[in-house]
Design a protein around this motif. Structure first.
Motif, mmCIF file in Angstrom:
data_model
loop_
_atom_site.group_PDB
_atom_site.id
_atom_site.type_symbol
_atom_site.label_atom_id
_atom_site.label_comp_id
_atom_site.label_asym_id
_atom_site.label_seq_id
_atom_site.Cartn_x
_atom_site.Cartn_y
_atom_site.Cartn_z
ATOM 1 N N PRO A 59 -12.744 -0.271 -19.082
ATOM 2 C CA PRO A 59 -11.653 0.715 -18.998
ATOM 3 C C PRO A 59 -11.556 1.397 -17.639
ATOM 4 C CG PRO A 59 -12.784 0.905 -21.097
ATOM 5 C CD PRO A 59 -13.599 -0.020 -20.263
ATOM 6 N N THR A 60 -12.706 1.786 -17.070
ATOM 7 C CA THR A 60 -12.689 2.419 -15.753
ATOM 8 C C THR A 60 -12.221 1.444 -14.685
ATOM 9 O OG1 THR A 60 -14.525 3.858 -16.409
ATOM 10 C CG2 THR A 60 -14.094 3.616 -14.041
ATOM 11 N N PHE A 61 -12.722 0.217 -14.758
ATOM 12 C CA PHE A 61 -12.310 -0.810 -13.794
ATOM 13 C C PHE A 61 -10.801 -1.031 -13.847
ATOM 14 C CE2 PHE A 61 -11.214 -5.363 -13.392
ATOM 15 C CZ PHE A 61 -11.454 -5.535 -12.045
ATOM 16 N N LEU A 62 -10.250 -1.156 -15.037
ATOM 17 C CA LEU A 62 -8.818 -1.390 -15.174
ATOM 18 C C LEU A 62 -8.005 -0.187 -14.716
ATOM 19 C CD1 LEU A 62 -8.691 -3.244 -18.615
ATOM 20 C CD2 LEU A 62 -8.579 -4.232 -16.317
ATOM 21 N N ALA A 63 -8.490 1.033 -14.994
ATOM 22 C CA ALA A 63 -7.771 2.230 -14.569
ATOM 23 C C ALA A 63 -7.714 2.332 -13.049
ATOM 24 C CB ALA A 63 -8.433 3.473 -15.166
ATOM 25 N N VAL A 64 -8.854 2.092 -12.400
ATOM 26 C CA VAL A 64 -8.896 2.151 -10.941
ATOM 27 C C VAL A 64 -8.024 1.050 -10.338
ATOM 28 C CG1 VAL A 64 -10.393 1.905 -8.919
ATOM 29 C CG2 VAL A 64 -11.162 3.244 -10.891
ATOM 30 N N THR A 65 -8.112 -0.155 -10.903
ATOM 31 C CA THR A 65 -7.298 -1.269 -10.406
ATOM 32 C C THR A 65 -5.818 -0.981 -10.566
ATOM 33 O OG1 THR A 65 -9.048 -2.849 -10.973
ATOM 34 C CG2 THR A 65 -6.842 -3.736 -10.639
ATOM 35 N N CYS A 66 -5.429 -0.420 -11.717
ATOM 36 C CA CYS A 66 -4.024 -0.099 -11.953
ATOM 37 C C CYS A 66 -3.526 0.940 -10.957
ATOM 38 C CB CYS A 66 -3.846 0.407 -13.383
ATOM 39 S SG CYS A 66 -2.139 0.834 -13.797
ATOM 40 N N ALA A 67 -4.331 1.975 -10.701
ATOM 41 C CA ALA A 67 -3.930 3.011 -9.754
ATOM 42 C C ALA A 67 -3.753 2.428 -8.344
ATOM 43 C CB ALA A 67 -4.962 4.130 -9.737
ATOM 44 N N ALA A 68 -4.720 1.598 -7.922
ATOM 45 C CA ALA A 68 -4.631 0.985 -6.600
ATOM 46 C C ALA A 68 -3.438 0.036 -6.515
ATOM 47 C CB ALA A 68 -5.929 0.241 -6.289
ATOM 48 N N ALA A 69 -3.201 -0.726 -7.586
ATOM 49 C CA ALA A 69 -2.074 -1.660 -7.602
ATOM 50 C C ALA A 69 -0.751 -0.917 -7.553
ATOM 51 C CB ALA A 69 -2.148 -2.533 -8.848
ATOM 52 N N THR A 70 -0.656 0.211 -8.260
ATOM 53 C CA THR A 70 0.579 0.994 -8.254
ATOM 54 C C THR A 70 0.881 1.528 -6.861
ATOM 55 O OG1 THR A 70 0.224 1.637 -10.563
ATOM 56 C CG2 THR A 70 1.743 2.984 -9.273
ATOM 57 N N LEU A 71 -0.147 2.072 -6.199
ATOM 58 C CA LEU A 71 0.051 2.575 -4.844
ATOM 59 C C LEU A 71 0.416 1.452 -3.874
ATOM 60 C CD1 LEU A 71 -2.928 5.105 -4.604
ATOM 61 C CD2 LEU A 71 -0.499 5.643 -4.843
ATOM 62 N N GLY A 72 -0.310 0.345 -3.975
ATOM 63 C CA GLY A 72 -0.049 -0.765 -3.071
ATOM 64 C C GLY A 72 1.325 -1.385 -3.273
ATOM 65 N N THR A 73 1.697 -1.610 -4.529
ATOM 66 C CA THR A 73 3.007 -2.198 -4.817
ATOM 67 C C THR A 73 4.123 -1.253 -4.412
ATOM 68 O OG1 THR A 73 2.052 -3.432 -6.666
ATOM 69 C CG2 THR A 73 4.443 -3.225 -6.606
ATOM 70 N N GLY A 74 3.922 0.051 -4.661
ATOM 71 C CA GLY A 74 4.919 1.032 -4.238
ATOM 72 C C GLY A 74 5.114 1.031 -2.739
ATOM 73 N N ALA A 75 4.002 1.004 -1.994
ATOM 74 C CA ALA A 75 4.092 0.970 -0.536
ATOM 75 C C ALA A 75 4.773 -0.304 -0.056
ATOM 76 C CB ALA A 75 2.687 1.077 0.067
ATOM 77 N N LEU A 76 4.491 -1.414 -0.723
ATOM 78 C CA LEU A 76 5.109 -2.689 -0.353
ATOM 79 C C LEU A 76 6.613 -2.655 -0.585
ATOM 80 C CD1 LEU A 76 4.660 -5.591 0.618
ATOM 81 C CD2 LEU A 76 4.201 -6.241 -1.746
ATOM 82 N N LEU A 77 7.044 -2.113 -1.716
ATOM 83 C CA LEU A 77 8.480 -2.022 -2.013
ATOM 84 C C LEU A 77 9.189 -1.089 -1.037
ATOM 85 C CD1 LEU A 77 8.384 -1.943 -5.925
ATOM 86 C CD2 LEU A 77 9.120 -3.832 -4.461
ATOM 87 N N VAL A 78 8.533 0.012 -0.669
ATOM 88 C CA VAL A 78 9.120 0.927 0.319
ATOM 89 C C VAL A 78 9.286 0.227 1.657
ATOM 90 C CG1 VAL A 78 8.684 3.010 1.676
ATOM 91 C CG2 VAL A 78 8.324 3.040 -0.795
ATOM 92 N N ALA A 79 8.272 -0.533 2.058
ATOM 93 C CA ALA A 79 8.353 -1.268 3.325
ATOM 94 C C ALA A 79 9.475 -2.303 3.287
ATOM 95 C CB ALA A 79 7.016 -1.942 3.616
ATOM 96 N N LEU A 80 9.647 -2.943 2.157
ATOM 97 C CA LEU A 80 10.733 -3.916 2.018
ATOM 98 C C LEU A 80 12.094 -3.253 2.107
ATOM 99 C CD1 LEU A 80 9.298 -6.116 -0.876
ATOM 100 C CD2 LEU A 80 9.782 -6.903 1.443
ATOM 101 N N ALA A 81 12.215 -2.054 1.519
ATOM 102 C CA ALA A 81 13.498 -1.354 1.500
ATOM 103 C C ALA A 81 13.832 -0.734 2.856
ATOM 104 C CB ALA A 81 13.483 -0.267 0.420
ATOM 105 N N LYS A 82 12.825 -0.185 3.537
ATOM 106 C CA LYS A 82 13.095 0.528 4.784
ATOM 107 C C LYS A 82 13.228 -0.405 5.984
ATOM 108 C CE LYS A 82 11.448 5.163 3.846
ATOM 109 N NZ LYS A 82 10.709 6.329 4.404
ATOM 110 N N ARG A 83 12.558 -1.533 5.921
ATOM 111 C CA ARG A 83 12.618 -2.476 7.042
ATOM 112 C C ARG A 83 12.949 -3.878 6.531
ATOM 113 N NH1 ARG A 83 7.427 -2.200 10.651
ATOM 114 N NH2 ARG A 83 8.851 -3.387 11.998
ATOM 115 N N PRO A 84 14.153 -4.043 5.988
ATOM 116 C CA PRO A 84 14.500 -5.331 5.366
ATOM 117 C C PRO A 84 14.525 -6.502 6.340
ATOM 118 C CG PRO A 84 16.433 -3.935 5.572
ATOM 119 C CD PRO A 84 15.261 -3.081 5.939
ATOM 120 N N HIS A 85 14.834 -6.217 7.609
ATOM 121 C CA HIS A 85 14.963 -7.317 8.574
ATOM 122 C C HIS A 85 13.643 -7.651 9.254
ATOM 123 C CE1 HIS A 85 19.263 -7.090 7.991
ATOM 124 N NE2 HIS A 85 19.268 -5.805 8.326
#
Length: 308
Positions: A59-85
């Motif tokens: 449970p702890t492993f999955l919680a930490v992984t989910c939190a890190a994945a959420t932050l990473g995926t969010g940052a990736l989507l922001v980068a895609l939106a702000k710098r599409p080219h």
């Protein structure tokens, strides 16, 4: 998980009925005296203490992984939106956006899995099968995206051709994930658990699911790697950085090997031993844990490749 003698075999053979993965232990499967199976291996009993360790750590492993994945995926989507080219081949915007959605879908399933491991699965058989369907839909989609980007330039731009390919990949991945839902289910033991395989190991649903998983985790990367080595034009893509996406295969290949060995042990094509009984669940669990990390390491690797 049960461990008992196979009455049709000689006393030197131990059969482990349930080699459990991350979604297999969702109830309070605490060990008691029945989990110490006394075998005649130099008069030493064989112990398997995987379940209680899993319940403490997962449970702890999955919680930490989910939190890190959420932050990473969010940052990736922001980068895609702000710098599409800024996203050019081989890490094109069309490809990376779909990989981000796939990793986000996978990460979104981790909280209910973690709760189910700690408290037991209380969402019913239908949602158990839906969880397995979405879990494997995400994996097959990412595998097909990485595979198609390794041997084609279709994702260079978002045009009618790439849109048709995207529809084919996502619909095809959903069909490939369907046997996982058919093979999964819930069992009561003493609390309800959602398990990867609720059918016989030789049932058509599970055999099809296993075959598809082995094709995704083992056969596909081997074929693509051989094609890349044999065809110079494909090696150009690797030199440009397409290999970053292959982190997905690198993390899931060990689990594919584990699934193959698990099948051989359950069908007794590979004879179990006391050591196998004691240690194999740890190996299978760790290999799947390594694969789960793709949803947090993948966004970080894609962002790092873009920044560098």
């Amino acid at each position: 998980p049960d461990a008992h003698w196979s009455h049709s075999q000689s006393p030197s053979i131990l059969e482990s009925e349930n080699s459990l993965d991350l979604l297999d232990i969702m109830g309070n499967l605490s060990y008691d005296d029945s989990n110490m199976t006394s075998l005649d291996y130099d008069a030493a009993p064989c112990h398997n203490q995987y379940c209680p360790l899993f319940q403490r750590v997962a449970p702890t492993f999955l919680a930490v992984t989910c939190a890190a994945a959420t932050l990473g995926t969010g940052a990736l989507l922001v980068a895609l939106a702000k710098r599409p080219h800024a996203w050019g081949w081989p890490q094109s915007r069309a490809l990376v956006a779909q990989l981000a959605v796939g990793m986000g879908l996978f990460a979104a399933l981790l909280p209910p899995v973690a709760v189910g491991i700690r408290q037991g699965w209380w969402l019913g058989t239908g949602l158990c099968r839906l969880t397995y369907l979405l879990w494997h839909w995400s994996l097959f989609t990412q595998g097909l995206l990485v595979g198609s980007s390794s041997c084609s330039t279709a994702w260079c731009r978002w045009d009618p051709r790439s849109r048709r390919l995207a529809v084919a990949v996502w619909v095809g991945a959903l069909l490939l994930a369907t046997p996982a839902a058919l093979a999964s289910g819930t069992v009561a033991a003493p609390e309800t658990s959602c398990i990867r395989r609720s059918v016989d190991i030789l049932s058509p649903a599970y055999l099809l699911h296993l075959s598809l998983c082995l094709c995704l985790f083992l056969l596909l990367p081997v074929v693509l790697l051989a094609a890349t080595l044999a065809m110079p034009r494909l090696r150009v893509g690797w030199e440009a950085g397409v290999g970053v996406s292959w982190l997905f295969f690198g993390l899931w290949v060990p689990y594919g090997v584990g699934l193959a060995v698990d099948f051989l042990l359950h069908t007794q094509l590979l004879q179990p031993t006391c050591g196998t009984f004691e240690h194999f669940d740890y190996v299978l669990g760790l290999s799947e844990g390594l694969g789960v990390l793709h949803c947090c390491l993948g966004p970080a690797a894609l962002l790092a490749a873009q920044l560098c």
